[in-house]
Design an enzyme around this catalytic site. Sequence first.
Site, short mmCIF file in Angstrom:
data_model
loop_
_atom_site.label_atom_id
_atom_site.label_comp_id
_atom_site.label_asym_id
_atom_site.label_seq_id
_atom_site.Cartn_x
_atom_site.Cartn_y
_atom_site.Cartn_z
N ALA A 228 0.84 -1.21 0.00
CA ALA A 228 0.00 0.00 0.00
C ALA A 228 0.88 1.25 0.00
O ALA A 228 0.65 2.20 -0.76
CB ALA A 228 -0.92 0.00 1.22
N TYR A 229 1.89 1.25 0.84
CA TYR A 229 2.80 2.41 0.95
C TYR A 229 3.58 2.62 -0.34
O TYR A 229 3.59 3.72 -0.90
CB TYR A 229 3.74 2.16 2.13
CG TYR A 229 4.81 3.21 2.34
CD1 TYR A 229 4.49 4.53 2.62
CD2 TYR A 229 6.17 2.87 2.28
CE1 TYR A 229 5.48 5.48 2.83
CE2 TYR A 229 7.16 3.80 2.50
CZ TYR A 229 6.81 5.12 2.77
OH TYR A 229 7.80 6.05 2.98
N GLN A 230 4.21 1.52 -0.83
CA GLN A 230 5.07 1.67 -2.01
C GLN A 230 4.27 2.14 -3.20
O GLN A 230 4.74 2.98 -3.98
CB GLN A 230 5.72 0.33 -2.38
CG GLN A 230 6.34 -0.42 -1.26
CD GLN A 230 7.77 -0.02 -1.04
OE1 GLN A 230 8.09 1.16 -1.10
NE2 GLN A 230 8.62 -0.98 -0.78
#
Length: 294
Positions: A180-182
Amino acid sequence: MSFPSRGPNLADRLASPRRDTDRARLRAAVESKTVLITGASYGLGEATARSLGHAGATVVLAARSVDRLDGLAAEIGPRAHTHALDLTDLDSVTTVTDRMLDAHGAPDIVINNAGMSIRRSLALQYDRPQDFERTMAVNYLGPVRMMLGLLPAMRDAGGGHLVNVSTIGVRIPPGPRWGAYQASKGAFDTWVRSVEPELAADGIDVTSIYMALIRTRMSAPTPIMRRLPGLDPDDAADVVAAGLTRRPRRLAPWWVRPTELSGIAADRLVTALYSRSLRHSADSASARGEVVSR
Ligand SMILES: NC(=O)c1ccc[n+]([C@@H]2O[C@H](COP(=O)([O-])OP(=O)(O)OC[C@H]3O[C@@H](n4cnc5c(N)ncnc54)[C@H](OP(=O)(O)O)[C@@H]3O)[C@@H](O)[C@H]2O)c1
């Protein structure tokens, strides 16, 4: 939760992007300039605001924690201004951006620093679409909305400098649990790189900083981070300083480029190694829902 502070040792320095600790050079780069810093209430943004404020910049501090911003502004002095900003509330981003332009004019420098990270196994995210929606809002949609409001004013003022605080994770092979972050950091990085030629035509320089580990509340919930080399926020602010004094298009640790190329050449091997690594690590208490992530 935070890590005890210590100066960077050789491993920390080798792991991280180049820093600029020359205060006179920083002062020459930012004195009397208006610098908007998002995410100035904690971590890297707070340290950057302090360092630029002390170097003579007019700093416009934005984040949700207004009490912390006000405390920091009081410490920096009358050249510091604060604005409540929630990047997940897209309509309010436009309102706040307009308010900042009215109050301070077009910024000479924008440091897009606010961010939200999540490290969580996919199996723990089947019922958590909000992980993807929130990271996309904070790390991509909110910053794009803000820039859409700022860029016409910056162009009309003759140009400026956008410094984007990104992560090595968008350059090296993307690791498991960070999806999700990347994806959200990658989205903004891709957007910035694709509009860069258009921004250049308007006199707006871009510096994309690919940060390695910084010891902040963002990395604190992931226990393995304690054993990895990285920078304390004040030292990481010197990386941002290098972005401001040298204005490179890209600023990353030396090892990112070879890792990026090896990852392309050995894609299967990297995926196999990442799969093996899952057996030797676990989700943090925060990822399991025992601590609220931000
Ligand atoms: N820490 C690392 O290891 C690491 C590594 C690579 C890259 N980075 C990048 O470095 C940047 C700074 O991270 P950090 O480590 O300093 O994290 P941090 O200490 O958690 O600070 C994050 C900042 O973002 C702000 N923020 C979060 N959600 C927001 C929202 N909805 N609206 C407005 N502001 C929001 C927070 O302020 P409020 O909570 O007050 O809103 C806070 O000031 C991020 O872009 C991150 O992706 C960090």
